[in-house]
Structure formats: structure tokens, C-alpha cells
Design a protein around this motif. Sequence first.
Motif, PDB file in Angstrom:
ATOM      1  N   ASP A  29       0.902  -1.083   0.011  1.00 46.02           N
ATOM      2  CA  ASP A  29       0.075  -0.083  -0.023  1.00 46.02           C
ATOM      3  C   ASP A  29       0.817   1.312   0.011  1.00 46.02           C
ATOM      4  O   ASP A  29       1.487   1.470   0.934  1.00 46.02           O
ATOM      5  N   PRO A  30       0.826   1.873  -1.136  1.00 40.64           N
ATOM      6  CA  PRO A  30       1.895   3.190  -1.194  1.00 40.64           C
ATOM      7  C   PRO A  30       1.370   4.261  -0.100  1.00 40.64           C
ATOM      8  O   PRO A  30       2.355   5.018   0.347  1.00 40.64           O
ATOM      9  N   GLY A  31       0.014   4.377   0.043  1.00 45.38           N
ATOM     10  CA  GLY A  31      -0.275   5.330   1.416  1.00 45.38           C
ATOM     11  C   GLY A  31       0.242   5.102   2.774  1.00 45.38           C
ATOM     12  O   GLY A  31       0.820   5.855   3.337  1.00 45.38           O
TER      13      GLY A  31
ATOM     14  N   ILE B 265       7.857  -3.708  10.588  1.00 46.41           N
ATOM     15  CA  ILE B 265       6.598  -3.198  10.469  1.00 46.41           C
ATOM     16  C   ILE B 265       6.019  -4.047   9.063  1.00 46.41           C
ATOM     17  O   ILE B 265       6.363  -3.699   8.042  1.00 46.41           O
ATOM     18  N   MET B 266       4.925  -4.727   9.244  1.00 45.94           N
ATOM     19  CA  MET B 266       4.537  -5.399   8.150  1.00 45.94           C
ATOM     20  C   MET B 266       2.732  -5.572   8.059  1.00 45.94           C
ATOM     21  O   MET B 266       2.329  -5.429   9.137  1.00 45.94           O
ATOM     22  N   GLU B 267       2.500  -5.576   7.043  1.00 45.28           N
ATOM     23  CA  GLU B 267       0.742  -5.677   6.704  1.00 45.28           C
ATOM     24  C   GLU B 267       0.461  -6.942   6.735  1.00 45.28           C
ATOM     25  O   GLU B 267       1.218  -7.852   6.402  1.00 45.28           O
TER      26      GLU B 267
ATOM     27  N   GLU C 107      -6.115  -3.594   8.346  1.00 43.84           N
ATOM     28  CA  GLU C 107      -7.421  -2.835   8.280  1.00 43.84           C
ATOM     29  C   GLU C 107      -8.193  -3.816   9.272  1.00 43.84           C
ATOM     30  O   GLU C 107      -9.239  -3.429   9.870  1.00 43.84           O
ATOM     31  N   ASP C 108      -7.985  -5.083   9.565  1.00 44.32           N
ATOM     32  CA  ASP C 108      -8.531  -6.118  10.470  1.00 44.32           C
ATOM     33  C   ASP C 108      -8.288  -5.721  11.824  1.00 44.32           C
ATOM     34  O   ASP C 108      -7.376  -6.161  12.471  1.00 44.32           O
TER      35      ASP C 108
ATOM     36  N   LYS D  53      -5.307   0.106  10.056  1.00 43.42           N
ATOM     37  CA  LYS D  53      -5.026   0.992   8.902  1.00 43.42           C
ATOM     38  C   LYS D  53      -6.650   1.433   8.595  1.00 43.42           C
ATOM     39  O   LYS D  53      -7.514   0.600   9.136  1.00 43.42           O
ATOM     40  N   PRO D  54      -6.810   2.456   7.946  1.00 45.48           N
ATOM     41  CA  PRO D  54      -6.023   3.147   6.994  1.00 45.48           C
ATOM     42  C   PRO D  54      -5.218   4.301   8.033  1.00 45.48           C
ATOM     43  O   PRO D  54      -5.934   4.515   9.056  1.00 45.48           O
ATOM     44  N   PHE D  55      -4.156   4.698   7.603  1.00 46.33           N
ATOM     45  CA  PHE D  55      -3.461   5.604   8.067  1.00 46.33           C
ATOM     46  C   PHE D  55      -3.875   6.917   7.666  1.00 46.33           C
ATOM     47  O   PHE D  55      -4.317   7.128   6.306  1.00 46.33           O
TER      48      PHE D  55
END
Length: 182
Positions: free
Chosen positions: A26-28, A68-70, A99-100, A120-122
Motif C-alpha cells: 500500500d503506497p499510502g 513493520i508488516m501488513e 485494517e482487520d 489502517k488506514p492511516f
Amino acid sequence: MAGTSSSEIHIAEFPPNLNVLVIDTDPGALEVIEKSCKENSHQVVICSESSRAVDVLLKKEIDIRLIIMELHMPMMDGYEFLQFLNKEEIDIPFVMMSEDSTWFSMTKAFHLGAIYYFLKPFNNDKRLDLWAPLLRHYYDRLNKKDDETSDGSEFASDGESDGEAEADDTLHKKDDTLIKKE
């Protein structure tokens, strides 16, 4: 040391130039994390694939101090990545982000060794507090080293949530360079 009070623990100045490994597509989110790291003079190593992050860690060419990982990544998700860290005995503080926000997802991440969980989202203007998970990691390690149990009350929330959760326990430990005891 049994009976050590928190007033006897002196926190060293948080060192700049830590290498932070960030794994996400996610670029954001990457932009927010990179901005937060650079504001504190930390270097960011970005991987958009879990396999690339595995290579970075196994080669040991870069001294990674925080991951830090999604959670939801293709090929190897955050849970599998934590299992990899445990299997390889790679002792680096790990922050999950997703997001979970379900109890199951957070509990599973903490059980596998995550020390923090960013939701997320930030906001693009939000600055992530990377100090809190690292401080908690080293504080918990110090207490375990002293054979004391910490209930985490020093870090208890005032009831307001800022979209972050933290673990009471940690499996991924690096060193005690951030905390000095006198």
C-alpha cells in the motif's frame, strides 16, 4: 532486580538511524511510515514482497531494528512471517498493521510475537508513534530479565483509542541498548 521501581530506570535518548524494515504493498501506508521514520532520522528498507524481506533478514547485511508488516500480503502473510521469524530465531521487534481490527487477528498476531498492532488506514498527515512499541519491547524485556512480571499498568490507556494496540508479552528480542539501569 526484584523491587526495582520504574523511577530507578533511566531511558537513554532514543537513538537515531535505526533501520526499519517495512513490508507492504500500500503506497499510502508506506508514505506515512517512511515520513514517521525520517522525522526521527531512521532509515527505511521497503519491501513490497515478503520473499524480499526474508532475503534481507537472512543475508544480515543490514542491521534491522524494527519490522513493520501488513497482515494481508500475497505469498506469505504476517502470521506466516512471524512463524518464519520464530523458526529462524530472528529476534527483532515486530509490529503488525492491518485494517482487520478483530480480536482474533490481534490476539493471533500477539501470540505469534508481534509487540504492537497498527490499525489502517492511516491519515496521510498522521505521524506513527514508533517510540511506543520499541519502548514497550525493551521495558518488558528488562522486567523479564529481572524475573518480575509486568502488568503493563505504566502504559495503560486512559480509555481512548488511537487505533493502536499493544501486546503484553514479546517473543522477538534484540538487545537492551535503549534502557540503562543505574
